[in-house]
Motif scaffolding. Sequence first.
Motif, PDB file in Angstrom:
ATOM      1  N   PHE A  65      66.557 -36.770   8.294  1.00 25.04           N
ATOM      2  CA  PHE A  65      65.806 -36.530   7.051  1.00 25.04           C
ATOM      3  C   PHE A  65      66.255 -36.108   5.805  1.00 25.04           C
ATOM      4  N   SER A  66      67.058 -36.844   5.018  1.00 30.79           N
ATOM      5  CA  SER A  66      67.794 -36.492   3.987  1.00 30.79           C
ATOM      6  C   SER A  66      66.799 -36.328   2.831  1.00 30.79           C
ATOM      7  N   ASN A  67      66.551 -35.112   2.288  1.00 31.81           N
ATOM      8  CA  ASN A  67      65.632 -35.189   1.249  1.00 31.81           C
ATOM      9  C   ASN A  67      66.129 -34.411   0.054  1.00 31.81           C
ATOM     10  N   LEU A  68      67.248 -33.971   0.025  1.00 34.87           N
ATOM     11  CA  LEU A  68      67.862 -33.149  -1.187  1.00 34.87           C
ATOM     12  C   LEU A  68      67.246 -33.858  -2.779  1.00 34.87           C
ATOM     13  N   ASN A  69      67.208 -35.257  -2.639  1.00 31.22           N
ATOM     14  CA  ASN A  69      66.925 -35.855  -3.973  1.00 31.22           C
ATOM     15  C   ASN A  69      65.371 -35.553  -4.229  1.00 31.22           C
ATOM     16  N   ILE A  70      64.672 -35.505  -3.085  1.00 29.57           N
ATOM     17  CA  ILE A  70      63.232 -35.182  -3.459  1.00 29.57           C
ATOM     18  C   ILE A  70      63.068 -33.752  -3.995  1.00 29.57           C
ATOM     19  N   LEU A  71      63.928 -32.842  -3.158  1.00 29.15           N
ATOM     20  CA  LEU A  71      63.865 -31.272  -3.534  1.00 29.15           C
ATOM     21  C   LEU A  71      64.228 -31.189  -4.947  1.00 29.15           C
ATOM     22  N   MET A  72      65.176 -32.012  -5.288  1.00 27.98           N
ATOM     23  CA  MET A  72      65.932 -31.689  -6.691  1.00 27.98           C
ATOM     24  C   MET A  72      65.252 -32.570  -7.729  1.00 27.98           C
ATOM     25  N   ASN A  73      64.308 -33.500  -7.296  1.00 25.89           N
ATOM     26  CA  ASN A  73      63.865 -34.404  -8.135  1.00 25.89           C
ATOM     27  C   ASN A  73      64.774 -35.220  -9.085  1.00 25.89           C
ATOM     28  N   GLN A  74      65.788 -35.722  -8.355  1.00 26.30           N
ATOM     29  CA  GLN A  74      67.112 -36.357  -8.725  1.00 26.30           C
ATOM     30  C   GLN A  74      66.762 -37.898  -8.238  1.00 26.30           C
ATOM     31  N   THR A  75      67.452 -39.007  -8.718  1.00 21.16           N
ATOM     32  CA  THR A  75      67.719 -40.217  -8.243  1.00 21.16           C
ATOM     33  C   THR A  75      69.134 -40.481  -8.547  1.00 21.16           C
ATOM     34  N   SER A  76      69.776 -41.245  -7.511  1.00 22.06           N
ATOM     35  CA  SER A  76      70.968 -41.901  -7.918  1.00 22.06           C
ATOM     36  C   SER A  76      71.266 -43.186  -7.195  1.00 22.06           C
ATOM     37  N   SER A  77      72.135 -44.182  -7.957  1.00 26.17           N
ATOM     38  CA  SER A  77      72.002 -45.427  -7.537  1.00 26.17           C
ATOM     39  C   SER A  77      72.957 -45.388  -6.033  1.00 26.17           C
ATOM     40  N   SER A  78      74.085 -44.354  -5.881  1.00 26.37           N
ATOM     41  CA  SER A  78      74.783 -44.479  -4.908  1.00 26.37           C
ATOM     42  C   SER A  78      74.444 -43.296  -4.173  1.00 26.37           C
ATOM     43  N   THR A  79      74.392 -43.501  -2.755  1.00 27.18           N
ATOM     44  CA  THR A  79      74.318 -42.372  -1.666  1.00 27.18           C
ATOM     45  C   THR A  79      75.401 -42.224  -0.757  1.00 27.18           C
ATOM     46  N   ILE A  80      75.246 -41.512   0.274  1.00 31.62           N
ATOM     47  CA  ILE A  80      76.308 -41.106   1.270  1.00 31.62           C
ATOM     48  C   ILE A  80      76.419 -42.512   2.315  1.00 31.62           C
ATOM     49  N   SER A  81      75.307 -42.929   2.453  1.00 31.09           N
ATOM     50  CA  SER A  81      75.319 -44.660   2.984  1.00 31.09           C
ATOM     51  C   SER A  81      76.321 -45.451   2.441  1.00 31.09           C
ATOM     52  N   ASP A  82      76.468 -45.427   1.139  1.00 32.70           N
ATOM     53  CA  ASP A  82      77.557 -46.346   0.682  1.00 32.70           C
ATOM     54  C   ASP A  82      78.942 -46.060   0.757  1.00 32.70           C
ATOM     55  N   PHE A  83      79.136 -44.634   1.258  1.00 30.43           N
ATOM     56  CA  PHE A  83      80.540 -44.154   1.689  1.00 30.43           C
ATOM     57  C   PHE A  83      80.633 -44.373   2.976  1.00 30.43           C
ATOM     58  N   PHE A  84      79.583 -44.280   3.883  1.00 34.32           N
ATOM     59  CA  PHE A  84      79.719 -44.485   5.377  1.00 34.32           C
ATOM     60  C   PHE A  84      79.882 -45.931   5.625  1.00 34.32           C
ATOM     61  N   GLU A  85      79.355 -46.737   4.726  1.00 35.74           N
ATOM     62  CA  GLU A  85      79.679 -48.176   4.912  1.00 35.74           C
ATOM     63  C   GLU A  85      80.960 -48.631   4.433  1.00 35.74           C
ATOM     64  N   GLN A  86      81.714 -47.807   3.838  1.00 34.37           N
ATOM     65  CA  GLN A  86      83.159 -47.799   3.206  1.00 34.37           C
ATOM     66  C   GLN A  86      83.261 -48.850   2.009  1.00 34.37           C
ATOM     67  N   SER A  87      82.092 -49.081   1.415  1.00 33.75           N
ATOM     68  CA  SER A  87      82.349 -49.936   0.196  1.00 33.75           C
ATOM     69  C   SER A  87      82.397 -49.008  -0.780  1.00 33.75           C
TER      70      SER A  87
END
Length: 276
Positions: A65-87
Motif C-alpha cells: 500500500f504505497s501512499n506517500l504520494n497521496i499523503l504529500m499530494n504529489q504526482t510523479s511520472s516515475s516510480t520505484i516500479s520503473d526502477f524495479f523493472e530495471q528500465s
Amino acid sequence: MNGQASRLIELNKLAELGNKSSESKIISVCSGKGGTGKTFFSANFSYQLSKLNKRVLLVDLDYNFSNLNILMNQTSSSTISDFFEQSENLENVIYNYSSNLDLVFGDSGKPAFPRVSRELIDYLFTSIRRIQHRYDFIILDSSAGADGLVLQQLMRSDYNIIVTSPEPTAVMDSYVVVKLLVEKGSEAKRLVVVNKCSDAEEGENSFMNLSVAVNHFLKEKIELLGFISLDASAHKSIMNQELLLNFDRESKSAQEIYTNSARFITIAQVANNNHR
Ligand SMILES: Nc1ncnc2c1ncn2[C@@H]1O[C@H](COP(=O)(O)OP(=O)(O)O)[C@@H](O)[C@H]1O
Ligand SMILES: [Mg+2]
C-alpha cells in the motif's frame, strides 16, 4: 534479473565490503502491525531532518500500500516500479520535493507492479549505496510485518525505527519483529517511536512493556526515540494531504516530531563517532 544488474550487484557488494568505514545512514521505518503511522512519521520526520539542514532521500518501499504520494499530494511520472523493472536507474526515479528533500514514490494498484524479489532488494541496496554520498540520511518507509523481504530490508539498513501504537496488540507485534531480527543476527540499531499516545503515561507504559520483554526474553536492548501524541491536527493534516509540519507547526504532535528528529541526529552522530 538481467546480467548487467547481477554484475552491478556483485561489483557493489565487493565495494561495500571494502567500504566498512562509510557512515551509517540508511533508516528503515517499520512496524509489526499495519496503520501505526509509519508513513505519517516517515514523511514528517524526513521533512524535519531536511529543515535541520540534512540532505534526505525518502523512499516509499511499501510494496502493498504505497501512499506517500497521496499523503504529500504529489504526482510523479516515475516510480520505484520503473526502477524495479530495471528500465530506470535509481537516480532517474528520484523526485525533488524541496531544497534538502528528495522522494521516490511507489505505485500500488498498478497492474504491472513487479513481484519484488530478494534479488531486487539487493539491487535496490546496491543502487542506494552508489548514491548515498549525496545524502545524510536515506529513509525507507516499509510494509508492515516481517516477511522475508521486509526482514532482508531491515537487516541491510543501519537503523530500524519501529513505529508502534500503544495498544498491546501493536506492542506484541513489535516484539515479534524484534525477535525475528535478533534471531537472524541483525546488527541494525533499533529505535522505537510510540505513536498515537493518549497521554505520556500510555506511551511510557507501552515502551516499558516492549523494552522489558526484549530485555528479558531476547537479552537485547531497544532504545526509545520518542512519543507522538494522538492528535486531531495529525489526522487533519493527512485529510488535507499536507505535511503536519506545514499544516500546524505549533501542534503537540509537530513539536514531538521536532524533538524526535533532533534526538535522532544526536544518536546518529554518536553512532558515527563511535564507528570512526
Ligand atoms: N499521531 C497521530 N494522531 C492522529 N492520527 C494519526 C497519528 N498518526 C497516524 N494517524 C492516523 O493513522 C492512520 C494511518 O497512518 P499511516 O501513516 O498511513 O500508517 P502506516 O503507514 O503505518 O500504515 C492515518 O491515516 C492517520 O489518520
Ligand atoms: Mg504506510
